[in-house]
Design an enzyme around this catalytic site. Structure first.
Site, PDB file in Angstrom:
ATOM      1  N   SER A 141       0.682  -1.212   0.077  1.00 56.62           N
ATOM      2  CA  SER A 141       0.484  -0.405  -0.291  1.00 56.62           C
ATOM      3  C   SER A 141       1.018   1.161   0.119  1.00 56.62           C
ATOM      4  O   SER A 141       1.710   1.047   0.693  1.00 56.62           O
ATOM      5  CB  SER A 141      -0.941   0.244   1.043  1.00 56.62           C
ATOM      6  OG  SER A 141      -1.345   1.420   1.319  1.00 56.62           O
ATOM      7  N   TYR A 165      -2.854   0.022  10.191  1.00 51.35           N
ATOM      8  CA  TYR A 165      -2.974  -0.327   8.540  1.00 51.35           C
ATOM      9  C   TYR A 165      -1.839  -0.478   7.589  1.00 51.35           C
ATOM     10  O   TYR A 165      -1.343  -1.723   7.207  1.00 51.35           O
ATOM     11  CB  TYR A 165      -4.333  -0.226   8.003  1.00 51.35           C
ATOM     12  CG  TYR A 165      -3.820  -0.501   5.940  1.00 51.35           C
ATOM     13  CD1 TYR A 165      -4.274  -1.512   6.238  1.00 51.35           C
ATOM     14  CD2 TYR A 165      -3.587   0.544   5.553  1.00 51.35           C
ATOM     15  CE1 TYR A 165      -4.314  -2.174   4.590  1.00 51.35           C
ATOM     16  CE2 TYR A 165      -3.737   0.335   3.883  1.00 51.35           C
ATOM     17  CZ  TYR A 165      -3.837  -1.184   3.722  1.00 51.35           C
ATOM     18  OH  TYR A 165      -3.804  -1.471   2.396  1.00 51.35           O
ATOM     19  N   LYS A 169       1.678  -2.886   6.784  1.00 51.01           N
ATOM     20  CA  LYS A 169       1.980  -3.738   5.516  1.00 51.01           C
ATOM     21  C   LYS A 169       3.445  -3.610   5.338  1.00 51.01           C
ATOM     22  O   LYS A 169       4.542  -3.774   4.440  1.00 51.01           O
ATOM     23  CB  LYS A 169       1.436  -2.623   4.310  1.00 51.01           C
ATOM     24  CG  LYS A 169      -0.500  -2.626   3.908  1.00 51.01           C
ATOM     25  CD  LYS A 169      -0.159  -4.368   3.303  1.00 51.01           C
ATOM     26  CE  LYS A 169      -1.760  -4.462   3.282  1.00 51.01           C
ATOM     27  NZ  LYS A 169      -1.982  -6.020   2.504  1.00 51.01           N
TER      28      LYS A 169
HETATM   29  C1  UD1 Z   1      -6.371   3.885   2.361  1.00 50.38           C
HETATM   30  C2  UD1 Z   1      -5.085   3.190   2.178  1.00 50.38           C
HETATM   31  C3  UD1 Z   1      -4.187   3.212   0.747  1.00 50.38           C
HETATM   32  C4  UD1 Z   1      -5.097   1.493   0.182  1.00 50.38           C
HETATM   33  C5  UD1 Z   1      -6.699   1.843   1.178  1.00 50.38           C
HETATM   34  C6  UD1 Z   1      -7.254   0.514   0.996  1.00 50.38           C
HETATM   35  C7  UD1 Z   1      -3.717   5.384   2.999  1.00 50.38           C
HETATM   36  C8  UD1 Z   1      -3.292   6.578   2.953  1.00 50.38           C
HETATM   37  N1  UD1 Z   1      -4.007   4.886   1.768  1.00 50.38           N
HETATM   38  O1  UD1 Z   1      -6.630   4.289   1.466  1.00 50.38           O
HETATM   39  O2  UD1 Z   1      -2.892   2.687   0.568  1.00 50.38           O
HETATM   40  O3  UD1 Z   1      -5.413   1.280  -0.570  1.00 50.38           O
HETATM   41  O4  UD1 Z   1      -6.943   2.432   2.390  1.00 50.38           O
HETATM   42  O5  UD1 Z   1      -8.479   0.339   1.719  1.00 50.38           O
HETATM   43  O6  UD1 Z   1      -3.647   4.577   4.594  1.00 50.38           O
HETATM   44  N2  UD1 Z   1     -13.289  10.179   2.411  1.00 50.38           N
HETATM   45  C9  UD1 Z   1     -14.257  10.577   3.312  1.00 50.38           C
HETATM   46  N3  UD1 Z   1     -15.345  10.646   3.870  1.00 50.38           N
HETATM   47  C10 UD1 Z   1     -15.547   8.879   4.580  1.00 50.38           C
HETATM   48  C11 UD1 Z   1     -14.203   7.598   3.692  1.00 50.38           C
HETATM   49  C12 UD1 Z   1     -13.156   8.607   3.045  1.00 50.38           C
HETATM   50  O7  UD1 Z   1     -13.799  11.884   3.814  1.00 50.38           O
HETATM   51  O8  UD1 Z   1     -16.513   8.859   3.947  1.00 50.38           O
HETATM   52  C13 UD1 Z   1     -12.004  10.540   2.493  1.00 50.38           C
HETATM   53  C14 UD1 Z   1     -10.573  10.256   3.454  1.00 50.38           C
HETATM   54  O9  UD1 Z   1     -10.779  10.813   4.783  1.00 50.38           O
HETATM   55  C15 UD1 Z   1      -9.346  10.398   2.185  1.00 50.38           C
HETATM   56  C16 UD1 Z   1     -10.350   9.225   0.926  1.00 50.38           C
HETATM   57  O10 UD1 Z   1     -11.433   9.714   1.112  1.00 50.38           O
HETATM   58  O11 UD1 Z   1      -8.931  11.396   2.184  1.00 50.38           O
HETATM   59  C17 UD1 Z   1      -9.853   9.155   0.569  1.00 50.38           C
HETATM   60  O12 UD1 Z   1     -10.173   7.274   1.567  1.00 50.38           O
HETATM   61  P1  UD1 Z   1     -10.550   5.821   1.493  1.00 50.38           P
HETATM   62  O13 UD1 Z   1     -10.922   5.850   0.470  1.00 50.38           O
HETATM   63  O14 UD1 Z   1     -10.866   5.721   2.662  1.00 50.38           O
HETATM   64  O15 UD1 Z   1      -9.170   5.801   1.395  1.00 50.38           O
HETATM   65  P2  UD1 Z   1      -7.320   5.877   2.317  1.00 50.38           P
HETATM   66  O16 UD1 Z   1      -7.194   5.862   3.328  1.00 50.38           O
HETATM   67  O17 UD1 Z   1      -6.972   6.782   0.800  1.00 50.38           O
END
Ligand code: UD1
Length: 363
Positions: A141, A165, A169
């Protein structure tokens, strides 16, 4: 041990034709099964269904037009059960997807994250080594780069995980590097995903998490259908142009194509190779909301809430190394990811619940 596996070195560089997929019922795993079946691989799939459902196999078979192969319900930490699968099948290579993957949850349940992600990987490695299987594609990741600052990150960026998490990894990568140092026949292709999302264009396969989605795209999709009222946007005070966090979203079909290409590259020799998988373009949370609203024709109401613990402002890939080495390049953009996620959500408002189930191999 398999009768034809008495000398591990005799089989170590064998081109993979039988591939064991852990977490093959999950989001990326199920799409990978289709991709590998389409390219003639024989599959053995193991999954504990902790965040997936066995109903997905009937869908995989419909899309691929082929029988999935042997399917086992097991937790990869169960060495005895996993070993029995390796005893029964002549596995050439393993693609290891099975893991916990929610950043927020990992900050609340660190022990469970290390146990599943690190303990699952060490159990798998010990069983692989005992059976002379030396070829592994590992799901890593981008999150291990942590808060590395803006701009595309290449693989030399130092690891600085900001949540359990990501740290899990990172530990797995260290373990895999040690295994390769110890065993000169072992080959690991470690793929650091940025943010895989989207769905199969058929609308039959997609992301179907249990309970409230942790990841952005499935949550947005459920808001666009009205199943959930409003999206919580985690922070608008990041140092980014619109204040919301930036990620590099990658279509799941591009992601799984990279795994299929990886299997051809065990022939390059043993050792550990690490590649970023991303598009190289960042999108903010608000960009995703507006792209999804455009693709679906539906509004995506949202509320700005506090930052999610463990999140970082920006993660964008420099994925030029994998393009140079393997010729893999993503071809699908954010609009395609939203369109395909939306199609899946519309056709499967309750995910895979209620769809037909195919029996497990051991049943
Ligand atoms: C994380 C990991 C990524 C991994 C993925 C697996 C990090 C930085 N990244 O992605 O390596 O492949 O998980 O699932 O640890 N968000 C909202 N509202 C929501 C959900 C998310 O605003 O309800 C925002 C989050 O704050 C983030 C973005 O959307 O900024 C993406 O979030 P998400 O889809 O959960 O993925 P990551 O956390 O970036």
């Amino acid at each position: 041990m398999n009768p034809d596996r008495t000398d591990p070195r005799a089989t170590s560089r064998r081109a993979p034709s039988t591939v064991l997929v852990t977490g093959g019922a999950g989001f990326i795993g199920s799409h990978a099964c289709v991709e590998l079946l389409d390219h003639g691989y024989e599959l053995i799939v193991v999954d504990d269904y902790s965040n997936s459902a066995p109903q997905v196999y009937a869908r995989v078979e419909r899309v691929a037009g082929r029988f999935v192969g042997a399917v086992y319900e097991l937790d990869v930490r169960d060495r005895r059960a996993l070993s029995a699968v390796f005893d029964r099948h002549a596995v050439d290579a393993v693609v290891h997807f099975a893991a916990r993957k929610a950043v927020g949850e990992s900050t609340r349940m660190p022990v469970e994250y290390y146990d599943t992600n690190v303990g699952g990987t060490t159990a798998l490695l010990s069983v692989m080594q005992a059976h002379g299987v030396n070829q592994l594609v590992f799901s890593s990741s981008c999150s291990l780069y942590g808060d590395a600052g803006g701009g595309p990150l290449d693989e030399s960026t130092p690891a600085r995980p900001t949540n359990p998490y990501a740290a899990s990894k990172c530990l797995c990568e260290q373990i895999l590097a040690d295994v390769c140092r110890r065993n000169p026949e072992f080959a690991v292709l470690c793929l650091r995903y940025f943010n895989p999302t989207g769905a199969h264009p058929s609308g039959l396969l997609g992301e179907s998490p249990h309970g409230t989605p942790d990841n952005l795209m499935p949550y947005v999709a459920q808001v666009a259908t009205g199943r959930r009222k409003r999206l919580p946007v985690f922070g608008d005070d990041y140092p980014t142009p619109d204040g919301t966090a930036i990620r590099d979203y990658l279509h799941v079909m591009d992601t799984v194509e990279a795994h299929r290409v990886a299997l051809d590259h065990f022939a390059d020799g043993p050792g550990m190779r690490v590649f970023n998988l991303g598009v190289g373009r960042g999108s903010s949370v608000l960009d995703v909301i507006s792209a999804f609203a455009e693709a679906s024709g539906n509004p995506v109401p949202y509320d700005i809430v506090g930052r999610r613990p463990g999140d970082v402002p920006e993660l964008v890939a420099d994925a030029s190394a994998v393009a140079r080495s393997w010729g893999w390049r993503p071809t699908r953009d954010l609009a395609a990811m939203c369109r395909d996620s939306w199609r899946f959500q519309q056709l499967n408002p309750d995910g895979y619940a209620g769809s037909a189930r195919r029996p497990s191999t051991e049943e």
